[in-house]
Enzyme design. Structure first.
Site, PDB file in Angstrom:
ATOM      1  N   GLU A 193       0.807  -1.215   0.000  1.00  0.00           N
ATOM      2  CA  GLU A 193       0.000   0.000   0.000  1.00  0.00           C
ATOM      3  C   GLU A 193       0.847   1.274   0.000  1.00  0.00           C
ATOM      4  O   GLU A 193       0.446   2.292  -0.577  1.00  0.00           O
ATOM      5  CB  GLU A 193      -0.959   0.011   1.199  1.00  0.00           C
ATOM      6  CG  GLU A 193      -2.086  -0.997   1.103  1.00  0.00           C
ATOM      7  CD  GLU A 193      -1.749  -2.366   1.695  1.00  0.00           C
ATOM      8  OE1 GLU A 193      -2.643  -3.227   1.772  1.00  0.00           O
ATOM      9  OE2 GLU A 193      -0.566  -2.562   2.087  1.00  0.00           O
ATOM     10  N   LYS A 202     -17.554  -0.604   4.579  1.00  0.00           N
ATOM     11  CA  LYS A 202     -17.968  -1.630   3.618  1.00  0.00           C
ATOM     12  C   LYS A 202     -19.473  -1.629   3.402  1.00  0.00           C
ATOM     13  O   LYS A 202     -19.960  -1.840   2.281  1.00  0.00           O
ATOM     14  CB  LYS A 202     -17.500  -3.000   4.109  1.00  0.00           C
ATOM     15  CG  LYS A 202     -17.710  -4.126   3.109  1.00  0.00           C
ATOM     16  CD  LYS A 202     -17.092  -5.431   3.598  1.00  0.00           C
ATOM     17  CE  LYS A 202     -17.247  -6.538   2.568  1.00  0.00           C
ATOM     18  NZ  LYS A 202     -16.610  -7.813   3.041  1.00  0.00           N
ATOM     19  N   PHE A 261     -12.416  -6.673  13.329  1.00  0.00           N
ATOM     20  CA  PHE A 261     -11.259  -7.159  12.573  1.00  0.00           C
ATOM     21  C   PHE A 261     -10.857  -6.140  11.510  1.00  0.00           C
ATOM     22  O   PHE A 261     -11.672  -5.673  10.739  1.00  0.00           O
ATOM     23  CB  PHE A 261     -11.615  -8.499  11.910  1.00  0.00           C
ATOM     24  CG  PHE A 261     -10.526  -9.047  11.041  1.00  0.00           C
ATOM     25  CD1 PHE A 261      -9.328  -9.490  11.592  1.00  0.00           C
ATOM     26  CD2 PHE A 261     -10.684  -9.116   9.664  1.00  0.00           C
ATOM     27  CE1 PHE A 261      -8.310  -9.985  10.793  1.00  0.00           C
ATOM     28  CE2 PHE A 261      -9.679  -9.625   8.853  1.00  0.00           C
ATOM     29  CZ  PHE A 261      -8.480 -10.057   9.428  1.00  0.00           C
ATOM     30  N   GLN A 262      -9.588  -5.780  11.510  1.00  0.00           N
ATOM     31  CA  GLN A 262      -8.998  -4.813  10.588  1.00  0.00           C
ATOM     32  C   GLN A 262      -9.677  -3.453  10.657  1.00  0.00           C
ATOM     33  O   GLN A 262      -9.807  -2.744   9.649  1.00  0.00           O
ATOM     34  CB  GLN A 262      -8.992  -5.357   9.150  1.00  0.00           C
ATOM     35  CG  GLN A 262      -8.009  -6.514   8.962  1.00  0.00           C
ATOM     36  CD  GLN A 262      -7.777  -6.874   7.516  1.00  0.00           C
ATOM     37  OE1 GLN A 262      -8.623  -6.643   6.654  1.00  0.00           O
ATOM     38  NE2 GLN A 262      -6.607  -7.465   7.225  1.00  0.00           N
ATOM     39  N   MET A 318      24.236   8.823   2.648  1.00  0.00           N
ATOM     40  CA  MET A 318      24.122  10.151   3.235  1.00  0.00           C
ATOM     41  C   MET A 318      24.258  10.113   4.748  1.00  0.00           C
ATOM     42  O   MET A 318      24.899  10.989   5.356  1.00  0.00           O
ATOM     43  CB  MET A 318      22.793  10.797   2.837  1.00  0.00           C
ATOM     44  CG  MET A 318      22.688  12.258   3.253  1.00  0.00           C
ATOM     45  SD  MET A 318      23.951  13.309   2.500  1.00  0.00           S
ATOM     46  CE  MET A 318      23.197  13.662   0.916  1.00  0.00           C
TER      47      MET A 318
END
Length: 567
Positions: free
Chosen positions: A59, A171, A121-122, A480
Site C-alpha cells: 500500500e 464496507k 477485525f482490521q 548520506m
C-alpha cells in the site's frame, strides 16, 4: 416507461458503483491500489466496469505511485486500499504528499458502519490518524453523500496549496443499494482556495525590486504547481533577474539558462548560496524556506529586503520574516509583474559577478580511471536522454548528485521526495510517472538502501514492462547517513555499512526484469547507450565508491555562505 426504467437502474446501483461513476466524472481513468476484505465491493465494481487499476505490491507503493503520477501530470493521483493495515500502510505516502503539496485522493476501506468503534477485525481510526497528514478527510456514512464527498475531495486536493485527501469508506456503504442519487454540489463554505491578488502590495514590492542593485529570485515547487514556468523565465529574462531554485523547483528554468544560478541550500551551488547571502532584494515565489535551503534562518539573506509570494498564507513569516508578504498563486502574481512597466535597474556588476562565480565554481568531482563515479553516470544519462527524461529519485546521496549533475530542462521533470525525505519513494513513484508519461523514458536513480525498502514493486515494473531505466548506484552503505557520521560523528559508522546485500542482478532475474551490471569507467558509456536503446524496463546496477561524498555541503546550523568542499 423511460422514467421507470431510469429509476430501476438507479435502484440497482451499489455505493461502489456510485463511487466509480463519481470518479469518472472527475476524469479519473487510472488508479493504484491493493484489495482486501473491506474493499471487495469496490474491486468487484472495478472488475465489472472495466476500470483501469494498477495492482501494486504494498500500500505504501500505491500512494507513492499516485504521487509520481500526480507530480508529472498535475492531476490528482487516486488510490484504493483496504481497512486497518491497508490504511496504516498508506500513512507514509500521505505524509510525503502533504510535505510536497502533491494532490492525491486516497480511498480507504473501513469496517461496516455498525461495527465502527467495536475494535472489529482490521478496524483502524483512519480519521484520527490521517488528520495531521492530509488537507482534509471524510468518512462516508450514507451512499447519498458519496457524489458530493468525492467532488469535495477532488476540489480540496487540487486547489489552493495542493495536497492529499482521504475518504474513508465503510464496507456497508459500498455494498448498500442506492434508492436516490443526490447531486454532487460542493459545500465548502469556509474553504478559500484563492484570494484576490493584492495589487497594492504587489506594486509596493515591485517598487522595492526596481530600486534593488543585487536582486535574486528564489523559485520553488509552487511555480511548477501553478504552471508558471513560462512566466518565470520571461520575467527573469526581460528584467535580467538571476534565479536560484529549491530542490523541488529544479526544472522551472533550464539548467543551462545564463541567469539560472543553480540549486540553493545544503548541497547547492556556490554561486546560488552566495547570491542568497549577498543579495539586497530576495523575491521568493512558491518556496517555503525549509531548513535544507535556509540552513540558518537568523543569518539568511542578512542584507536583503525579502518578498515572499505563496498561495498558502500559513507559510508567510513561518520561518523567515518577509518585508513584503503576499498571498497569491504564482502564475497570477508573475502575470501581474509582467504587465507592469519595469526595466532592469540594477547594476550590471552584480550579474557579471554571478557569471564569473558560476564559471569558476561549477559542481565538480574527482574523476577516476579505475572507479565508477556516480556523478559521471548521471552526466552520461543526461547526455543519452538529452536532458529530457522524466527523472525520479529515491532519497540520499544519489538524490543530491542527481540534482547537481542532471541537466534539467522543463518543469515537473524531477520527481523526488523533498520535504519528508522518504526512502523507498523512488521505485513506486517511477512506476506512477511511467504511467503518466508513456511517450517518454523514465529514469530512476536509487540507492541500495532505498531500493530495498520497496523492492517488491520491481514486480510491477516487470509485469507492465514500463520504459523505466532503474539506475542503482550501489555503494554498499546508507551513503548520506554515513557521510554525516564521517563529518560530524568522528567516523563512527553505526549501522550504515551493509555487511550483507542481495545479489541485485539475481533479484531482477527473479522478477523477470532485464538487468545489467556496470563497473568500469572505461566501458560504462557504451553499456549505458545500449541499455537506453531498448524500450524495455531494466535494472542497471553501477558499483560506486563506498566513501564518495556529496559536496559542496553546508554543515547543520551554518549559514548559506559557509560551504565546505567548494572547488
Amino acid at each position: 416507461m423511460l422514467e421507470k426504467e431510469t429509476q430501476s437502474n438507479v435502484q440497482q446501483q451499489t455505493g461502489a458503483t456510485v463511487l466509480l461513476t463519481a470518479l469518472k466524472k472527475q476524469n479519473v481513468n487510472l488508479l493504484f491500489g491493493y484489495p482486501g476484505g473491506a474493499v471487495l465491493p469496490l474491486y468487484d465494481a472495478l472488475y465489472q466496469m472495466k476500470f483501469q487499476n494498477i495492482l501494486v505490491r504494498h500500500e505504501q507503493g500505491a500512494v507513492h505511485a499516485a504521487e509520481g503520477y500526480a507530480k508529472v501530470t498535475g492531476k490528482p493521483g487516486v488510490v484504493f486500499v483496504t481497512s486497518g493495515p491497508g490504511a496504516t500502510n498508506a500513512m507514509t505516502g500521505l505524509a510525503n504528499a502533504m510535505s510536497d503539496s502533491t494532490p492525491i485522493v486516497v480511498f480507504t476501506g473501513q469496517v461496516g458502519v455498525g461495527a465502527i468503534g467495536t475494535d472489529a477485525f482490521q478496524e483502524a481510526d483512519v480519521l484520527s490518524m490521517t488528520a495531521p497528514v492530509t488537507k482534509n478527510n471524510y468518512q462516508v456514512r450514507r451512499v447519498a453523500d458519496l457524489p458530493r464527498i468525492v467532488a469535495e475531495a477532488f476540489r480540496v486536493a487540487t486547489t489552493g496549496r495542493k495536497g492529499p485527501v482521504v475518504v474513508d469508506l465503510p464496507k456497508s456503504v459500498t455494498q448498500e443499494k442506492v434508492t436516490e442519487l443526490t447531486d454532487d454540489q460542493v459545500h465548502l463554505t469556509s474553504y478559500q482556495a484563492k484570494r484576490p491578488l493584492d495589487q497594492a502590495a504587489m506594486d509596493e514590492m515591485l517598487l522595492a525590486l526596481r530600486q534593488a542593485s543585487k536582486p535574486v529570485i528564489l523559485a520553488g515547487a509552487g511555480i511548477g504547481a501553478a504552471q508558471a514556468s513560462t512566466e518565470l523565465r520571461k520575467f527573469s529574462k526581460v528584467f535580467q533577474l538571476p534565479v536560484v531554485a529549491s530542490l523541488l523547483g529544479l526544472g522551472v528554468m533550464p539548467t543551462d539558462e545564463p541567469l539560472f544560478l543553480g540549486m540553493g541550500g545544503m548541497h547547492g551551488t556556490y554561486t546560488a548560496n552566495m547570491a542568497l547571502t549577498e543579495c539586497d532584494f530576495l523575491l521568493c515565489i512558491g518556496a517555503r524556506f525549509d531548513d535544507r535551503l535556509a540552513t540558518a534562518p537568523k543569518q539568511f539573506a542578512p542584507n536583503a529586503k525579502i518578498a515572499h509570494i505563496d498561495i498558502d498564507p500559513a507559510e508567510l513569516g513561518k520561518v523567515i520574516a518577509a518585508d513584503y508578504p503576499i498571498v497569491a498563486d504564482a502564475k497570477v502574481a508573475l502575470e501581474y509583474c509582467l504587465a507592469q512597466p519595469m526595466k532592469p535597474a540594477h547594476d550590471q556588476t552584480w550579474l557579471q559577478l554571478l557569471k564569473q562565480r558560476k564559471a569558476a565554481h561549477p559542481y565538480s568531482y574527482q574523476e577516476s580511471s579505475t572507479e565508477l563515479k556516480p556523478q559521471r553516470v548521471i552526466e552520461l544519462v543526461g547526455r543519452l536522454t538529452k536532458g529530457d527524461a522524466t527523472v525520479v529519485t529515491d532519497v540520499g546521496q544519489h538524490q543530491m548528485w542527481t540534482a547537481q549533475f542532471y541537466p534539467f530542462s522543463r518543469p515537473q521533470q524531477l520527481i523526488t521526495s523533498g520535504g519528508l525525505g522518504t526512502m523507498g519513494f523512488g521505485l513506486p513513484a517511477a512506476i506512477g510517472a511511467a504511467f503518466a508519461t508513456l511517450d517518454k523514458t523514465v529514469v530512476l536513480f536509487v540507492g541500495d538502501g532505498g531500493l530495498q525498502m520497496t523492492s517488491e514493486e520491481l514486480d510491477v515494473l516487470a509485469a507492465y514492462d514500463l520504459n523505466v531505466k532503474v539506475i542503482l548506484l550501489n555503494n554498499g552503505t546508507l551513503g548520506m547517513v554515513r557521510q554525516w557520521q564521517d563529518l560530524f560523528y568522528e567516523k563512527r559508522r553505526s549501522q550504515t555499512v551493509f555487511d550483507h546485500q542481495p545479489d541485485f542482478m539475481k533479484l531482477a532475474a527473479a522478477y523477470g526484469l532485464r538487468h545489467l551490471k556496470v563497473t568500469s569507467p572505461v566501458t560504462v558509456a557504451a553499456e549505458l547507450e545500449r541499455a537506453f536503446s531498448s524500450p524495455h524496463a531494466m535494472l542497471i546496477e553501477a558499483d560506486i565508491p563506498a566513501l564518495e561524498q556529496v559536496f559542496p555541503m553546508i554543515a547543520p546550523g551554518k549559514s548559506n555562505d559557509q560551504m565546505i568542499g567548494v572547488k
